[in-house]
Design a protein around this motif. Structure first.
Motif, short mmCIF file in Angstrom:
data_model
loop_
_atom_site.label_atom_id
_atom_site.label_comp_id
_atom_site.label_asym_id
_atom_site.label_seq_id
_atom_site.Cartn_x
_atom_site.Cartn_y
_atom_site.Cartn_z
N ILE A 170 39.75 33.19 43.64
CA ILE A 170 39.79 34.60 44.02
C ILE A 170 38.98 35.47 43.07
O ILE A 170 38.47 36.54 43.44
N THR A 171 38.82 35.01 41.84
CA THR A 171 38.05 35.80 40.87
C THR A 171 36.55 35.66 41.07
O THR A 171 35.77 36.29 40.35
N PHE A 172 36.12 34.90 42.07
CA PHE A 172 34.72 34.89 42.45
C PHE A 172 34.37 36.18 43.18
O PHE A 172 33.20 36.46 43.42
N HIS A 173 35.38 36.94 43.54
CA HIS A 173 35.14 38.21 44.22
C HIS A 173 35.39 39.35 43.23
O HIS A 173 36.31 39.27 42.41
N THR A 178 41.43 42.64 47.46
CA THR A 178 41.08 42.81 48.87
C THR A 178 41.39 41.56 49.68
O THR A 178 41.30 41.57 50.91
N TRP A 179 41.75 40.46 48.99
CA TRP A 179 42.12 39.22 49.68
C TRP A 179 43.64 39.05 49.76
O TRP A 179 44.12 37.98 50.17
N ALA A 185 46.55 35.43 53.47
CA ALA A 185 46.33 34.44 54.53
C ALA A 185 44.93 33.84 54.53
O ALA A 185 44.76 32.67 54.88
N ASP A 186 43.95 34.62 54.15
CA ASP A 186 42.56 34.16 54.31
C ASP A 186 41.87 33.79 53.00
O ASP A 186 40.64 33.94 52.88
N ASN B 59 46.83 41.23 37.53
CA ASN B 59 46.29 40.50 38.69
C ASN B 59 47.13 40.76 39.94
O ASN B 59 47.56 41.88 40.19
N GLY B 60 47.39 39.71 40.69
CA GLY B 60 48.07 39.87 41.98
C GLY B 60 49.48 40.40 41.88
O GLY B 60 50.01 40.93 42.86
#
Lengths: 299, 304
Positions: A170-173, A178-179, A185-186, B59-60
């Motif tokens: 996820i940290t590639f974004h 926003t994910w 889910a995506d 983070n999340g």
């Protein structure tokens, strides 16, 4: 217009291996979500060693290195670890090792160094090997990498169900949040971003001391983690996450007299297969090879 | 005339200064930082995170707070020679009800007497007071660090003037057979799922404008859940009930009770702007009893 099928608790009660009291983390394989999968298999290896960690939580570097070597050897069915790593990496690669620095359960430095050591052995110059978690979306050592190795510990996650191989990217974004929509889910879609698509040579889901139930202000309570002393490796991140979901479910069933009735379903794992085609989540199509000790395997 | 003019200028300046000062307090929560215990000192500057930047800090996990009316987070670390350090996290949750809700999220044990309610566990102390939720913790629980945690937390609580109140919805949860520390207050379906997984979709139409009270009960050795949802108005409640019946009961009629595949019972009813649900009752009679008890409380009758 076809309405999207709504997935409820009742579908779990019918379709999963969850107990009547407990809640499964994963979506049962018998339920059809989006499009059918392609008929193939994914190979994964589980390696365990009771000496991987000490009782006070210290990692045994030499044991971990050997475990990793044994795992990739079994994964690629080579005659030696040297041969296996030579199949995974070559001297012209620019390697990014994507780890995880979550304070309570981070990728062991010993494993990071084990991979780095193998990369150097293959002939990759030191300057072409990077190890990081945050900021990789703008780090040239990752954005321009030709090879990635994905490595992180398995845990439950309050928003996505589990923190596994898929979520680790996820940290590639530049805006990871926003994910987060629809319980992440995506997440599989991240794996199709140009910055990382097709570059991952190996996934390592660290199951040395997984977290199987998150509680407390920071979602971590040592009482709900246990010494499993294992590594799961595969070239398919979805397969590893699916196995990880299964492992955590089984542990909860064993640990709790009455497993919790709540929990975020890790649906992103199945969607990674059915929506994004990143890998295989169907456990019946995952060829799991177990090496090392097998006591209380749960898989 | 001149003195009157001067007085007006002075008054204007005083007003402007006050207005700016109030504005400064709205933009920072530093005035709530605790008195530092002897031997300790601040470790770096305080940091302030809003609804977007909270992800940079946690983070999340930021989504947990954003599922409420979270506004800002103030973080300050403290250090002392030979100690691991203590961290203060002070969340402005927008209103007392949401501060209460985030406090309940992980509630497991009895109060330690700080703020409106509090809890301490293995180096972590959390409490709520007014619109604030605070987390004061150390990763290495020595006697010194534990004392500092309590001292810092109490100091913060003392500085919060407005106590706030529990959301009114909570008083409609019947007491009989209720499991200790099982109450939850939230808005979104993702938070319901954390305690009792109902669906991957928002089949109850929960959102920022809905208020939910949840508790678990032990009835005939079964863990039974009672959920009260307050909607903006009765029309929204009726619409949500209809969708629930269609999606979960899989019927278009006015079914209120259903025995599910695991032989446990689910029940649903409405009263004005509220829906009441019972999940996993051992039999229909117990489901009905819990439902009716809740309805009586809502209508002002005594708890049975």
């Amino acid at each position: 217009m076809n309405k999207k099928p709504v997935f409820t608790r009742r579908d779990f009660l019918v379709g999963s291996s969850a107990t009547a009291a407990g809640m499964a983390l994963g979506i049962p394989n018998n339920l059809k979500l989006d499009s059918p999968v392609s008929p193939k298999t994914s190979r994964a290896v589980l390696v365990r060693d009771p000496d991987a960690m000490s009782a006070d939580g210290k990692y045994n570097g030499p044991v971990l290195s050997r475990m990793l070597d044994d795992a990739v050897t079994a994964l690629l069915e080579t005659s030696s670890a040297d041969e296996a790593w030579s199949q995974l990496l070559n001297k012209d690669d620019k390697l990014g090792i994507k780890t995880n620095i979550w304070r309570f359960l981070y990728t062991p430095k010993e494993l990071e160094q084990a991979v780095r050591s193998r990369a150097l052995n293959v002939g990759i110059p030191s300057d072409n090997i990077a190890i990081a978690d945050r900021g990789i979306h703008s780090n040239p050592q990752f954005t321009e990498a030709t090879a990635l190795i994905n490595m992180r510990p398995l845990r439950t996650h309050h928003w996505s169900g589990i923190g596994g191989c898929l979520k680790n990217y996820i940290t590639f974004h530049s805006q990871p949040w926003t994910w987060h929509g629809d319980s992440c889910a995506d997440l599989g879609g991240i794996w199709k971003l140009p910055v990382c698509a097709g570059k991952t040579r190996l996934n390592v889901l660290v199951v040395l001391r997984p977290l199987f139930y998150g509680i407390g202000p920071h979602h971590f309570d040592p009482e709900h983690s246990w010494f499993y002393n294992g590594l799961l490796v595969s070239q398919d991140p979805v397969a590893l996450d699916s196995l990880g979901v299964k492992l955590l479910e089984e542990k909860r069933n064993v640990f709790f007299d009455k497993p919790p009735k709540g929990g975020t379903s890790a649906k992103h794992v199945q969607y990674a297969e059915t929506r994004h085609g990143v890998g295989l989540a169907d456990l019946s199509k995952i060829d799991l090879v177990k090496i090392g000790y097998t006591e209380d395997s749960l898989l | 005339m001149k003195s009157k003019h001067s007085a007006l200028v002075m008054l204007s300046l005083v007003y402007l200064f006050s207005a700016n000062n109030i504005h400064a307090q709205e933009n920072t929560m530093d005035h709530l930082l605790p008195v530092i215990p002897e031997g300790w000192q601040a470790d770096g500057e305080s940091e302030l995170f809003d609804r977007e930047s909270i992800f940079q800090y946690m983070n999340g996990a930021g989504e947990v707070y954003r599922s409420y009316d979270y506004k800002n987070l103030l973080v300050q670390r403290y250090k002392k020679q030979g100690e691991e350090g203590v961290t203060v996290e002070l969340f402005d949750m927008g209103n007392p009800a949401d501060a209460y809700g985030i406090f309940l999220r992980n509630r497991m044990s009895s109060s330690v007497g700080i703020g409106n309610d509090s809890e301490y566990r293995s180096g972590y102390l959390v409490f709520w007071k007014g619109k604030y939720f605070a987390s004061v913790f150390t990763y290495a629980e020595t006697d010194e660090a534990r004392n500092a945690v309590f001292t810092l937390a109490q100091s913060i609580a003392d500085k919060i003037e407005d106590s706030g109140a529990r959301p009114a919805l909570m008083k409609y949860l019947p007491e009989k057979n209720k499991n200790e520390y099982s109450e939850r207050y939230f808005h979104l379906y993702t938070d319901l799922n954390e305690r009792y997984f109902l669906s991957d979709e928002n089949i109850l139409n929960l959102g920022d404008e809905t208020r939910c009270a949840l508790a678990s009960y032990t009835i005939s050795d079964e863990e039974v859940f009672l959920l009260i949802v307050q909607y903006p108005d009765p029309a929204h409640a009726r619409s949500a009930l209809a969708e629930f019946r269609t999606t979960y009961f899989r019927t278009d009629d006015e079914t209120s009770f259903l025995q599910l595949e695991n032989s446990l019972w689910t029940a649903a009813t409405e009263t004005s702007d509220k829906l009441i649900f019972v999940f996993d009752a051992p039999d229909k009679e117990e489901a009905n009893s819990l439902l009716l008890n809740c309805v009586r409380l809502i209508k002002g009758d005594k708890d049975e």
